[in-house]
Design an enzyme around this catalytic site. Structure first.
Site, short mmCIF file in Angstrom:
data_model
loop_
_atom_site.label_atom_id
_atom_site.label_comp_id
_atom_site.label_asym_id
_atom_site.label_seq_id
_atom_site.Cartn_x
_atom_site.Cartn_y
_atom_site.Cartn_z
N HIS A 1 0.83 -1.21 0.00
CA HIS A 1 0.00 0.00 0.00
C HIS A 1 0.87 1.26 0.00
O HIS A 1 0.71 2.14 -0.86
CB HIS A 1 -0.92 -0.01 1.23
N GLU A 2 1.78 1.34 0.95
CA GLU A 2 2.59 2.56 1.06
C GLU A 2 3.48 2.73 -0.16
O GLU A 2 3.74 3.85 -0.59
CB GLU A 2 3.42 2.54 2.35
N HIS B 1 1.72 4.68 -2.80
CA HIS B 1 1.86 6.14 -2.65
C HIS B 1 3.24 6.57 -3.17
O HIS B 1 3.37 7.60 -3.84
CB HIS B 1 1.76 6.55 -1.18
N HIS C 1 3.34 6.85 -6.86
CA HIS C 1 2.62 8.06 -7.29
C HIS C 1 3.58 9.25 -7.33
O HIS C 1 3.53 10.08 -8.24
CB HIS C 1 1.47 8.31 -6.31
ZN ZN Z 1 -2.59 5.29 2.19
#
Ligand code: ZN
Length: 681
Positions: free
Chosen positions: A469-470, A473, A476
């Site tokens: 998940h991290e 980011h 991105h």
């Molecule tokens: Zn998050």
């Protein structure tokens, strides 16, 4: 202070901050210089004798405040990941001054007149789409801050912002104090039956730290549902822990948050009224992809009936287990996690402890997370042990693009320590911008228990998912390809920002990726196929509870932020009970994930009227996961499309248009409903 290393851009690769030369006493003087420099830059824009143009006003604003931005990024990264008293003191001193400084810029009438003049000629300026979007976003930022309002209203705004920042800090301080005070002290080890040895040791150490040698202290985490409740066999102790958890900030003592939070809600409503909105939610959500409070509420209310039905079905099953234990009476909220864990183990035959040897941090990261990024986007990673982070545990990788060219730096700070706040997150240290010639430097923080020297770090399956998940980011930020810094990577609406990171979680269980990383750290045996299959099923168990507690908190947040400026709430408990009742999510055994008095996301952080964002983003996530599945999953052409249409554009476009271009249609709710088992509604 000419030797202050914060004052000049770093000469390290990618502008990685000179952490080994920065010391805490450099921050305040650097902020003083940076604030003065930004004020001078703003004055130069305002005093420019040339008529306002896109270049001399909008681009000049975009380029201003670089020093302030850089110093702030470094400090806020450190106070989150490696705090100490000196750093916290700087933050306490500087935060209200930064807020006032921001008001001073946005409420500068002469500056806004220039921005407004450029904006009025928007159609004649022959701008590129990104320039046009920057102009639009700059104008929005000024008007939403109150530029253009009469002076008396602006004066009231400044007062409200100052008063709110004071109250929000008090809410947080009270919560911290009450949480510490309510930690549950246990006299004997017998009472802790069910807890792992590690957890018992931690509880003993926590008690010792409080001068209670020989006893055990169960500290409280942020949500209502305390993780320890899943394993404690002693029902009375479970009740004590639960009761302590849900009473935080509402006990009528000196840490009580009721009056403070009611005042915060009322002052936010007043601020919204000054800005021309009926309530705070209308103001906050207008600038989000949801567009209106009604849209957010209506989606949550659409999901609620099925979530509650699922939670009730789960409760019925748990009630049977409770009865089988010979316990008379109804299932209580402090019983839920304990019996749910038992049902999950029985049904899916999943033992978290037995799984951990297959999830070694190094393999999960390199052969899982990096491997998937290689397959999807062609990225490669080379550890740079010659570059240092802000703490010895921080590792630095150089990231290369598919053509072998340099992309940025990825910092990994994976282990927990006292100086780090809880949870997991991504931060930017340097943001990508072609205009400024900057490539990204991003950090991921997790809170994995550090193994003893020489031992491998073995993760739980939850931690594996968190790392994917991290890293979503981080991607991105890393593959961002925009002209302007303020529009890069994760600078997107809050109810959109979780979407790319949620999508990246899908690769954790993708067969090809899982087979590549999930191997026993000693024997090299792959995780058995049937265990992998059960993992996926087991991760879905309990959606009734999880969705209901989440929806309840989200609806409570929106209830607080749809009150008008004249509303007088004198009974916080009653307001909360009525809001949950009205939304159809008032279950005796499923409290909202956060009750009002400890709902820090919305009363002291940036998530006011924004807690709905997680599930709002998840609609796009579920849609995208379905798209990847339909198109062959882990493949370069799929990754390249996701990157080109969404990740690389960051906030430089209307993100919902970008989503439609990627998905080829408006987002639909069905994939989310199926994933969360909500199709019965
Ligand atoms: Zn998050």
């Amino acid at each position: 202070m000419t030797d202050n290393p914060l004052l000049a851009p770093s000469d390290l690769p990618y502008g990685l901050p000179l952490f080994d030369r920065i010391s805490d006493e450099h921050f305040l003087p650097a902020f003083e210089t940076a604030l003065a420099e930004h004020r001078a830059e703003i004055a130069a824009i305002v005093d420019d004798p040339e008529p306002p143009s896109f270049e001399n006003t909008i681009v000049a604003l975009e380029c201003s405040g670089q020093l302030l931005h850089r110093v702030s990024q470094i400090l806020f990264n450190l106070t989150a990941a490696d705090a100490n008293d000196a750093r916290r003191a700087v933050q306490t001193e500087i935060a209200p001054r930064l807020a006032a400084h921001s008001d001073a810029v946005h409420l500068d009438a002469a500056l806004f007149a220039r921005v407004d003049a450029v904006h009025a000629r928007r159609d004649e300026l022959d701008l590129t789409p990104e320039q046009d979007w920057l102009l639009h976003r700059t104008h929005v930022a000024f008007t939403r801050a109150g530029a253009g309002l009469p002076e008396d209203k602006q004066a009231r705004l400044r007062e409200l912002n100052e008063e709110l920042s004071r109250l929000e800090t008090r809410f947080q301080d009270n919560l911290l104090a009450d949480t510490n005070e309510l930690a549950v002290l246990v006299s004997t080890r017998d009472e802790l039956a069910g807890l792992s040895d590690d957890a018992v040791t931690a509880a003993a150490e926590a008690a010792t730290a409080r001068g209670e040698d020989g006893k055990y202290l169960l500290t409280l985490g942020l949500p209502s549902a305390q993780p320890v409740l899943a394993s404690l066999e002693n029902r009375d102790l479970r009740k004590r822990v639960f009761t302590a958890s849900v009473s935080r900030g509402g006990r009528g003592n000196e840490h009580d948050n009721k009056e403070i939070l009611a005042t915060i809600a009322r002052l936010r409503a007043e601020r919204a009224a000054v800005l021309g909105y009926p309530n705070h939610a209308a103001y906050a959500i207008e600038d989000q992809t949801a567009g209106s409070a009604e849209a957010a509420v209506s989606m949550l209310e659409r999901l609620a009936p099925a979530a509650v039905a699922n939670a009730n079905a789960e409760a019925a099953e748990l009630q049977e287990d409770l009865a089988a234990d010979g316990v008379e009476g109804e299932l209580q909220p402090w019983d839920w996690a304990y019996y749910a864990e038992r049902v999950r183990k029985r049904r899916f035959d999943i033992d978290d402890a037995a799984l951990r040897p297959y999830f070694e941090l190094e393999r999960v990261l390199v052969d899982g997370v990096f491997h998937a990024a290689g397959k999807l986007y062609g990225l490669t990673f080379a550890e740079r042990s010659d570059l240092a982070g802000y703490h010895p545990d921080v590792r630095v990788w150089e990231v290369f693009d598919a053509d072998g060219g340099p992309l940025g730096l990825y910092l990994g700070d994976f282990f927990t320590r006292d100086a780090k706040r809880g949870g997991a997150w991504m931060n930017n240290l340097v943001e990508q911008s072609r205009l400024l010639g900057q490539r990204p430097v991003v950090v991921n923080n997790l809170n994995i228990t550090k193994p003893a020297d020489g031992e491998p770090a073995l993760l739980t399956y939850d931690e594996v998912t968190t790392l994917f998940h991290e890293f979503g980011h981080a991607l991105h930020g890393l593959v961002s390809d925009v002209e302007y810094q303020s529009l890069e990577g994760t600078n997107v609406p809050r109810d959109f920002v979780e979407f790319p990171s949620q999508v990246n979680e899908m690769w954790a269980l993708w067969p090809e990726v899982l087979a590549n990383y999930a191997r026993h750290h000693r024997t090299g045996e792959p995780l058995p196929q049937e265990t992998a299959a059960k993992l996926e099923e087991a991760s879905r168990y309990g959606e009734g509870f999880r969705t209901t507690e989440y929806l309840a908190a989200s609806l409570l947040d929106l209830a607080w932020h749809t009150i008008g400026p004249d509303a007088e709430v004198d009974d916080v408990d009653r307001f909360e009970a009525e809001a949950l009742q009205k939304a159809g999510v008032a279950l005796a055994t499923v409290p909202p994930r956060y009750r009002s008095t400890y709902f820090a996301h919305v009363f002291s952080n940036a998530y006011a009227a924004g807690y709905y964002s997680y599930i709002w983003s998840e609609v796009l996530d579920a849609e995208s996961v379905e798209w990847f599945r339909e198109n062959g999953g882990l493949a370069r052409e799929n990754g390249d499309r996701f990157r080109a249409e969404l990740l690389a554009k960051g906030g430089s476009v209307d993100v919902m248009e970008a989503f439609r271009a990627f998905r080829g249609r408006d987002p639909q709710l069905q994939p989310l409903l199926e994933r969360r088992g909500l199709t019965a509604a």
